[in-house]
Design a protein around this motif. Structure first.
Motif, PDB file in Angstrom:
ATOM      1  N   LEU A 292      37.947  37.112  36.200  1.00 41.01           N
ATOM      2  CA  LEU A 292      39.250  36.479  35.987  1.00 41.01           C
ATOM      3  C   LEU A 292      40.160  37.455  35.252  1.00 41.01           C
ATOM      4  CD1 LEU A 292      41.177  34.044  35.851  1.00 41.01           C
ATOM      5  CD2 LEU A 292      39.976  33.329  33.772  1.00 41.01           C
TER       6      LEU A 292
ATOM      7  N   GLN B 251      44.602  38.718  34.682  1.00 38.31           N
ATOM      8  CA  GLN B 251      45.993  38.294  34.764  1.00 38.31           C
ATOM      9  C   GLN B 251      46.744  39.136  35.791  1.00 38.31           C
ATOM     10  OE1 GLN B 251      47.475  38.488  30.699  1.00 38.31           O
ATOM     11  NE2 GLN B 251      46.941  36.332  30.387  1.00 38.31           N
ATOM     12  N   ALA B 252      47.840  38.593  36.262  1.00 39.90           N
ATOM     13  CA  ALA B 252      48.683  39.334  37.203  1.00 39.90           C
ATOM     14  C   ALA B 252      49.083  40.668  36.591  1.00 39.90           C
ATOM     15  CB  ALA B 252      49.912  38.510  37.560  1.00 39.90           C
TER      16      ALA B 252
ATOM     17  N   THR C 122      43.759  36.329  44.790  1.00 44.42           N
ATOM     18  CA  THR C 122      42.634  35.464  44.429  1.00 44.42           C
ATOM     19  C   THR C 122      41.833  35.075  45.663  1.00 44.42           C
ATOM     20  OG1 THR C 122      43.755  34.567  42.480  1.00 44.42           O
ATOM     21  CG2 THR C 122      41.997  33.226  43.457  1.00 44.42           C
TER      22      THR C 122
ATOM     23  N   PRO D 283      48.527  36.925  42.012  1.00 40.86           N
ATOM     24  CA  PRO D 283      47.808  35.658  42.203  1.00 40.86           C
ATOM     25  C   PRO D 283      47.333  35.473  43.651  1.00 40.86           C
ATOM     26  CG  PRO D 283      49.696  35.304  40.796  1.00 40.86           C
ATOM     27  CD  PRO D 283      49.794  36.726  41.278  1.00 40.86           C
TER      28      PRO D 283
ATOM     29  N   THR E  63      39.693  36.162  40.571  1.00 36.62           N
ATOM     30  CA  THR E  63      40.736  35.183  40.282  1.00 36.62           C
ATOM     31  C   THR E  63      41.831  35.860  39.471  1.00 36.62           C
ATOM     32  OG1 THR E  63      39.117  33.389  40.241  1.00 36.62           O
ATOM     33  CG2 THR E  63      41.276  32.943  39.269  1.00 36.62           C
ATOM     34  N   VAL E  64      43.060  35.762  39.959  1.00 38.56           N
ATOM     35  CA  VAL E  64      44.201  36.381  39.289  1.00 38.56           C
ATOM     36  C   VAL E  64      45.147  35.277  38.846  1.00 38.56           C
ATOM     37  CG1 VAL E  64      46.058  38.067  39.456  1.00 38.56           C
ATOM     38  CG2 VAL E  64      43.966  38.378  40.814  1.00 38.56           C
ATOM     39  N   SER E  65      45.329  35.166  37.555  1.00 38.85           N
ATOM     40  CA  SER E  65      46.218  34.126  37.027  1.00 38.85           C
ATOM     41  C   SER E  65      47.637  34.674  36.853  1.00 38.85           C
ATOM     42  CB  SER E  65      45.685  33.605  35.701  1.00 38.85           C
ATOM     43  OG  SER E  65      45.694  34.638  34.731  1.00 38.85           O
ATOM     44  N   SER E  66      48.603  33.781  36.978  1.00 43.59           N
ATOM     45  CA  SER E  66      50.009  34.216  36.885  1.00 43.59           C
ATOM     46  C   SER E  66      50.510  34.165  35.461  1.00 43.59           C
ATOM     47  CB  SER E  66      50.885  33.316  37.755  1.00 43.59           C
ATOM     48  OG  SER E  66      50.723  31.967  37.386  1.00 43.59           O
TER      49      SER E  66
END
Length: 124
Positions: free
Chosen positions: A11, A13-14, A91, A88, A121-124
């Motif tokens: 996991l 971040q963007a 992902t 994101p 998983t890439v979170s925004s």
């Protein structure tokens, strides 16, 4: 028996980077290419990148050109996917695969052996 084992997902971040690795075993791969595919929830599995074991020739999907780099380390039978500037929409579960190099690089059907996949998983 060919085995492909992926690692390196996680996991992030963007804008972050991540490097995936795929260790291949079970045969010599001189006449094979290695590919990375990905599958997001509810979507088809899609081609990401590939590399020829013999000479390192690479192919990329348009969506990752300039951000992802595929490479191989023949002595370790390992292929890497360096992913930079992650978004994101990157992902997905990422799969390593191998197939004969004279088959089309982008076609899922060109690949005979697949790994179990690793989640990115890439979170925004």
């Amino acid at each position: 028996q060919v085995q492909l084992v992926e690692s390196g997902g996680g996991l992030v971040q963007a804008g972050d980077s991540l490097r995936l690795a795929c260790v291949a075993s079970g045969r010599t791969f001189d006449t094979y290419r290695m590919g990375w595919f990905r599958q997001a929830p509810g979507k088809e599995r899609e081609f990401v990148a590939s590399v020829r074991w013999s000479d390192g020739t690479t192919t990329y999907a348009d969506s990752v050109k300039g951000r992802f780099t595929i490479s191989r380390e023949n002595a370790k039978n390992t292929v890497y996917l360096q992913m930079n500037s992650l978004k994101p929409e990157d992902t997905a579960v990422y799969y390593c695969a191998t197939g004969r190099l004279w088959r089309p690089a982008l076609a899922r059907a060109s690949y005979d052996f697949w790994g179990q996949g690793t989640q990115v998983t890439v979170s925004s």
